[in-house]
Scaffold this motif. Structure first.
Motif, mmCIF file in Angstrom:
data_model
loop_
_atom_site.group_PDB
_atom_site.id
_atom_site.type_symbol
_atom_site.label_atom_id
_atom_site.label_comp_id
_atom_site.label_asym_id
_atom_site.label_seq_id
_atom_site.Cartn_x
_atom_site.Cartn_y
_atom_site.Cartn_z
ATOM 1 N N GLY A 139 45.609 3.216 7.269
ATOM 2 C CA GLY A 139 45.029 4.488 7.677
ATOM 3 C C GLY A 139 45.210 5.596 6.658
ATOM 4 N N PRO A 140 44.968 6.841 7.067
ATOM 5 C CA PRO A 140 45.073 7.980 6.152
ATOM 6 C C PRO A 140 46.442 8.097 5.493
ATOM 7 N N SER A 141 47.497 7.765 6.237
ATOM 8 C CA SER A 141 48.842 7.845 5.674
ATOM 9 C C SER A 141 48.977 6.920 4.473
ATOM 10 N N SER A 142 48.416 5.712 4.587
ATOM 11 C CA SER A 142 48.467 4.748 3.491
ATOM 12 C C SER A 142 47.718 5.276 2.271
ATOM 13 N N LEU A 143 46.562 5.870 2.488
ATOM 14 C CA LEU A 143 45.783 6.419 1.378
ATOM 15 C C LEU A 143 46.567 7.493 0.643
ATOM 16 N N LEU A 144 47.163 8.406 1.404
ATOM 17 C CA LEU A 144 47.949 9.468 0.786
ATOM 18 C C LEU A 144 49.158 8.907 0.037
ATOM 19 N N LYS A 145 49.814 7.921 0.632
ATOM 20 C CA LYS A 145 50.971 7.304 -0.010
ATOM 21 C C LYS A 145 50.611 6.678 -1.351
ATOM 22 N N ASN A 146 49.549 5.887 -1.347
ATOM 23 C CA ASN A 146 49.185 5.183 -2.569
ATOM 24 C C ASN A 146 48.707 6.135 -3.662
ATOM 25 N N LEU A 147 47.985 7.182 -3.286
ATOM 26 C CA LEU A 147 47.581 8.176 -4.268
ATOM 27 C C LEU A 147 48.801 8.904 -4.835
ATOM 28 N N PHE A 148 49.752 9.182 -3.961
ATOM 29 C CA PHE A 148 50.988 9.834 -4.390
ATOM 30 C C PHE A 148 51.782 8.925 -5.329
ATOM 31 N N ARG A 149 51.875 7.640 -4.967
ATOM 32 C CA ARG A 149 52.603 6.696 -5.818
ATOM 33 C C ARG A 149 51.970 6.609 -7.200
ATOM 34 N N MET A 150 50.656 6.600 -7.235
ATOM 35 C CA MET A 150 49.960 6.532 -8.516
ATOM 36 C C MET A 150 50.216 7.788 -9.340
ATOM 37 N N ALA A 151 50.161 8.922 -8.681
ATOM 38 C CA ALA A 151 50.312 10.200 -9.386
ATOM 39 C C ALA A 151 51.719 10.393 -9.939
ATOM 40 N N THR A 152 52.717 9.808 -9.260
ATOM 41 C CA THR A 152 54.116 9.999 -9.676
ATOM 42 C C THR A 152 54.680 8.816 -10.448
ATOM 43 N N GLY A 153 53.825 7.831 -10.758
ATOM 44 C CA GLY A 153 54.293 6.676 -11.509
ATOM 45 C C GLY A 153 55.183 5.746 -10.709
ATOM 46 N N GLN A 154 55.041 5.741 -9.376
ATOM 47 C CA GLN A 154 55.861 4.890 -8.522
ATOM 48 C C GLN A 154 54.996 3.931 -7.698
ATOM 49 N N ARG A 155 53.849 3.568 -8.263
ATOM 50 C CA ARG A 155 52.958 2.654 -7.546
ATOM 51 C C ARG A 155 53.617 1.294 -7.384
ATOM 52 N N HIS A 156 53.255 0.607 -6.304
ATOM 53 C CA HIS A 156 53.760 -0.744 -6.078
ATOM 54 C C HIS A 156 53.053 -1.707 -7.020
ATOM 55 N N ARG A 157 53.788 -2.710 -7.486
ATOM 56 C CA ARG A 157 53.207 -3.701 -8.393
ATOM 57 C C ARG A 157 52.021 -4.381 -7.731
ATOM 58 N N GLY A 158 50.930 -4.496 -8.465
ATOM 59 C CA GLY A 158 49.740 -5.156 -7.948
ATOM 60 C C GLY A 158 48.755 -4.225 -7.275
ATOM 61 N N THR A 159 49.040 -2.925 -7.267
ATOM 62 C CA THR A 159 48.139 -1.972 -6.621
ATOM 63 C C THR A 159 46.796 -1.918 -7.343
ATOM 64 N N THR A 160 45.730 -2.062 -6.591
ATOM 65 C CA THR A 160 44.373 -1.911 -7.118
ATOM 66 C C THR A 160 43.608 -0.977 -6.183
ATOM 67 N N TRP A 161 42.466 -0.496 -6.644
ATOM 68 C CA TRP A 161 41.684 0.385 -5.796
ATOM 69 C C TRP A 161 41.164 -0.366 -4.561
ATOM 70 N N LYS A 162 40.900 -1.663 -4.702
ATOM 71 C CA LYS A 162 40.467 -2.447 -3.548
ATOM 72 C C LYS A 162 41.584 -2.532 -2.506
ATOM 73 N N ILE A 163 42.811 -2.741 -2.962
ATOM 74 C CA ILE A 163 43.941 -2.804 -2.036
ATOM 75 C C ILE A 163 44.144 -1.454 -1.351
ATOM 76 N N VAL A 164 43.991 -0.379 -2.117
ATOM 77 C CA VAL A 164 44.117 0.959 -1.532
ATOM 78 C C VAL A 164 43.083 1.145 -0.430
ATOM 79 N N TRP A 165 41.852 0.704 -0.686
ATOM 80 C CA TRP A 165 40.782 0.838 0.313
ATOM 81 C C TRP A 165 41.043 -0.052 1.525
ATOM 82 N N ASP A 166 41.412 -1.323 1.278
ATOM 83 C CA ASP A 166 41.679 -2.237 2.391
ATOM 84 C C ASP A 166 42.821 -1.728 3.267
#
Length: 234
Positions: A139-166
């Motif tokens: 949901g929206p919380s996941s979207l915000l989390k993943n965008l935040f992780r990307m912006a702060t250099g703390q993304r989870h390994r394997g993160t892709t835009w498709k995974i963010v959308w799914d």
């Protein structure tokens, strides 16, 4: 990197606030009582063990984690009567009046996850309670989390835009969650918190109450974690 450095000691103030809020919420949803026997399953750095002893010194606490953080030694020095163990067989026999399992179950899938849920329910006294907290990764919380992780250099390994959308649309079945040789999954990607009450129901437990963190609003849409308090079905 030490577990505490990624959570309550994170260099990012927002992540520190989020993780510390989770502990505050956990103690409000299921506070310790005098002389409780308590199991903290997945204790990490032992932070919760220390909070439980501060709030109620008479409790007996065992913290279990195969990857026990060195910071747990500081908790042990402050409260010599607590026990920290790395082997499940070293926990000792229950029953425990209260079982805490915070930010742990999201790291497993399939039979290993069911095995842990079964173990937790077996270790709980007939009138005991289990508190589980897991991250909200849909949901929206996941979207915000993943965008935040990307912006702060703390993304989870394997993160892709498709995974963010799914994750955003809740299509978690499309996200592979391959475990390591030990059954551990380091990433939260693809985890769906809604499976947790279903698994506990298979063991004869039901949700007695629940809450969200860190925002004081009763919805998963804008919160980071959900906390379930379980009891045996009548």
């Amino acid at each position: 990197m030490a577990y505490s450095s990624m959570t309550i000691g994170n260099t990012n103030s927002i992540k520190r606030w989020s993780h510390n809020s989770r502990f505050t919420k956990a103690l409000s949803v299921m506070p310790p009582a005098e002389n409780d026997r308590i199991l903290d399953f997945g204790t990490g750095d032992g932070h919760l063990v220390g909070l439980l002893k501060e709030q109620c010194p008479s409790v007996s606490v065992c913290g279990f984690d195969p990857h026990l953080d060195a910071a747990a030694n500081e908790v042990k020095q402050r409260f010599p009567d607590v026990r920290f163990v790395r082997e499940r067989d070293s926990i000792g026999e229950g029953p425990f009046d209260k079982v805490y399992c915070l930010e742990t179950l999201e790291h497993f899938v399939g039979p290993p996850l069911m095995d842990i849920v079964t173990f937790l329910t077996q270790q709980t006294a007939p009138n005991g309670r289990i508190l589980v907290s897991v991250p909200i990764e849909i949901g929206p919380s996941s979207l915000l989390k993943n965008l935040f992780r990307m912006a702060t250099g703390q993304r989870h390994r394997g993160t892709t835009w498709k995974i963010v959308w799914d994750s955003f649309i809740g299509n978690t079945s499309a996200i592979a969650r391959p475990p390591s040789d030990t059954g551990w999954i380091s990433s939260h990607l693809g985890f769906d918190f809604r499976v947790i009450p279903v698994l506990f129901a298979k063991c004869g437990f039901e949700v007695e109450s629940y809450g969200y963190s860190p925002m004081p609003l009763p919805t998963h849409m804008i919160n980071s974690q959900v906390l379930f308090r379980f009891k045996r079905k009548a």
